[in-house]
Design a protein around this motif. Structure first.
Motif, PDB file in Angstrom:
ATOM      1  N   ASN A   1      -3.028   1.189   9.399  1.00  0.00           N
ATOM      2  CA  ASN A   1      -4.042   1.835  10.231  1.00  0.00           C
ATOM      3  C   ASN A   1      -4.187   1.239  11.622  1.00  0.00           C
ATOM      4  O   ASN A   1      -5.063   1.637  12.385  1.00  0.00           O
ATOM      5  N   GLY A   2      -3.368   0.235  11.932  1.00  0.00           N
ATOM      6  CA  GLY A   2      -3.485  -0.403  13.232  1.00  0.00           C
ATOM      7  C   GLY A   2      -2.975   0.493  14.351  1.00  0.00           C
ATOM      8  O   GLY A   2      -2.489   1.606  14.140  1.00  0.00           O
ATOM      9  N   ARG A   3      -3.091  -0.017  15.549  1.00  0.00           N
ATOM     10  CA  ARG A   3      -2.682   0.770  16.721  1.00  0.00           C
ATOM     11  C   ARG A   3      -1.177   1.014  16.726  1.00  0.00           C
ATOM     12  O   ARG A   3      -0.690   2.009  17.269  1.00  0.00           O
ATOM     13  N   VAL A   4      -0.440   0.042  16.143  1.00  0.00           N
ATOM     14  CA  VAL A   4       1.006   0.222  15.985  1.00  0.00           C
ATOM     15  C   VAL A   4       1.285   0.350  14.488  1.00  0.00           C
ATOM     16  O   VAL A   4       1.338  -0.642  13.764  1.00  0.00           O
TER      17      VAL A   4
ATOM     18  N   GLU B   1      -0.536  -9.234   2.716  1.00  0.00           N
ATOM     19  CA  GLU B   1      -1.308  -9.701   3.867  1.00  0.00           C
ATOM     20  C   GLU B   1      -1.130  -8.741   5.043  1.00  0.00           C
ATOM     21  O   GLU B   1      -0.006  -8.413   5.429  1.00  0.00           O
ATOM     22  N   GLY B   2      -2.243  -8.280   5.588  1.00  0.00           N
ATOM     23  CA  GLY B   2      -2.195  -7.419   6.757  1.00  0.00           C
ATOM     24  C   GLY B   2      -1.859  -5.967   6.464  1.00  0.00           C
ATOM     25  O   GLY B   2      -1.520  -5.209   7.383  1.00  0.00           O
ATOM     26  N   GLU B   3      -1.978  -5.541   5.194  1.00  0.00           N
ATOM     27  CA  GLU B   3      -1.601  -4.168   4.848  1.00  0.00           C
ATOM     28  C   GLU B   3      -2.411  -3.133   5.630  1.00  0.00           C
ATOM     29  O   GLU B   3      -1.867  -2.131   6.127  1.00  0.00           O
TER      30      GLU B   3
ATOM     31  N   VAL C   1       4.578  -3.461  -0.112  1.00  0.00           N
ATOM     32  CA  VAL C   1       3.595  -3.645  -1.181  1.00  0.00           C
ATOM     33  C   VAL C   1       4.302  -3.817  -2.518  1.00  0.00           C
ATOM     34  O   VAL C   1       3.938  -4.679  -3.338  1.00  0.00           O
ATOM     35  N   SER C   2       5.334  -3.008  -2.747  1.00  0.00           N
ATOM     36  CA  SER C   2       6.093  -3.105  -3.995  1.00  0.00           C
ATOM     37  C   SER C   2       6.749  -4.473  -4.131  1.00  0.00           C
ATOM     38  O   SER C   2       6.752  -5.076  -5.213  1.00  0.00           O
ATOM     39  N   GLU C   3       7.272  -4.995  -3.026  1.00  0.00           N
ATOM     40  CA  GLU C   3       7.899  -6.321  -3.058  1.00  0.00           C
ATOM     41  C   GLU C   3       6.867  -7.411  -3.324  1.00  0.00           C
ATOM     42  O   GLU C   3       7.146  -8.382  -4.054  1.00  0.00           O
ATOM     43  N   ALA C   4       5.675  -7.278  -2.751  1.00  0.00           N
ATOM     44  CA  ALA C   4       4.607  -8.257  -3.009  1.00  0.00           C
ATOM     45  C   ALA C   4       4.197  -8.227  -4.472  1.00  0.00           C
ATOM     46  O   ALA C   4       3.946  -9.277  -5.089  1.00  0.00           O
TER      47      ALA C   4
END
Length: 322
Positions: A202-205, A195-197, A216-219
């Motif tokens: 690519n977000g501002r932070v 969720e929210g990858e 991602v690996s943990e998900a």
């Protein structure tokens, strides 16, 4: 599929009923189940200038009901080695179906889609969609163009913190049993994502790519572990099911896997895992049902409450208000 002992088969007029009847007959034979063929007649509406010499509207409706009952009895004779009963109601189709489920204890509804054959999804099948949303027992929508044998796909998840839900177990149990009945292979699909990858990358932070990759690996591991746990809980070995743990949106994953294996039936839950029970269909289910070419068996949680009031409840309410 051994759980089903009282099957309600919806039999609209001018619809090819061979596949639904075959499915009901097979279940009835293996489960010693009762089968009821049902159709609902709409209320009669006469214009103000209509003249019926010697007949009242109720008389005409009774004649129609007798005629339809005779047609259903002829259809019932085509179901060998099964206890088949016939029932005719009056009113809006899906409401009458659900009320009969509530009042007469039917534990499975089998129906053809109320739309022309060959269409993708069920968007034009109004009664079908109402049943998939609101019927408290499993609904098996059987497309006439889909073969009676072949592979079955069970769609599960999202898991609650990596743990399968009772609904997931119910879906897998029904799917496995249905695959055996259809003499096909059993497949399972579970779609997962972080969720929210995209915001993290690519977000501002931005987070460092290596840290996002770790999340991602943990998900992925959580999805794989949850799937393995689910199969262990229902007692299925790796030789009995092909599990597809796919990164991506559930709608896309279910459609792609169903198409790649040419699934004849997709077994799935049709309620959102959050929200008001009985009042909404999950977005995933709604979108998936709009894109499938397969038959569908829709399953609800055990605590699902339909928004349709039974006739008995309405009568009780009216009595209390008097």
């Amino acid at each position: 599929m051994k759980r089903f002992k009282d099957i309600l088969v919806i039999a609209p007029r001018d619809v090819d009923m061979r596949k639904p009847l075959q499915a009901a007959a097979s279940l009835a034979a293996s489960n010693n189940a009762r089968v009821t063929l049902f159709d609902s007649l709409g209320p009669l509406r006469f214009g103000r200038g209509a003249v019926l010499p010697g007949y009242k509207p109720d008389d005409v409706h009774q004649l129609m009901e007798q005629a339809r009952r005779a047609e259903l009895e002829a259809l019932a004779a085509e179901v060998p080695h099964a206890r088949v009963h016939v029932d005719v109601g009056t009113g809006r189709g899906f409401i009458e179906i659900i009320r009969r489920v509530q009042e007469r204890g039917h534990d499975l509804v089998i129906a053809p889609p109320d739309q022309p054959g060959g269409l993708v999804g069920f968007a034009r099948a109004s009664t079908t969609m109402h049943l998939l949303r609101k019927c408290p027992v499993p609904v098996w929508v059987i497309r006439p163009e889909v073969p009676s044998t072949g592979d079955v796909l069970a769609a599960v998840g999202p898991f609650e913190e990596g743990t399968p839900t009772p609904l997931d177990r119910k879906i897998v149990e029904l799917g496995s049993s249905l695959a055996a009945q259809r003499r096909g292979d059993f497949h399972l699909v579970h779609a997962w994502s972080l969720e929210g990858e995209s915001l993290l990358r690519n977000g501002r932070v931005k987070m460092p790519a290596s840290e996002v990759d770790q999340l991602v690996s943990e998900a992925r591991l959580m999805a794989e572990d949850g799937t393995a746990k689910l199969l262990a809980e229902v007692g299925l070995g790796t030789d009995e099911v092909t599990a597809h743990v796919v990164e991506g949106r559930p709608v896309t994953a279910i459609g792609q896997i169903a198409g790649s294996i040419d699934a004849g039936v997709v077994v799935m839950g049709t309620l959102s895992r959050t929200g008001v029970s009985g009042l909404i269909m999950g977005n995933t289910a709604e979108s998936t049902l709009g894109n499938l070419r397969a038959s569908v068996m829709a399953v609800k949680p055990e605590d699902f409450k339909t928004p349709i009031e039974s006739t008995r409840s309405l009568l009780s309410l009216s009595t209390d208000e008097m």
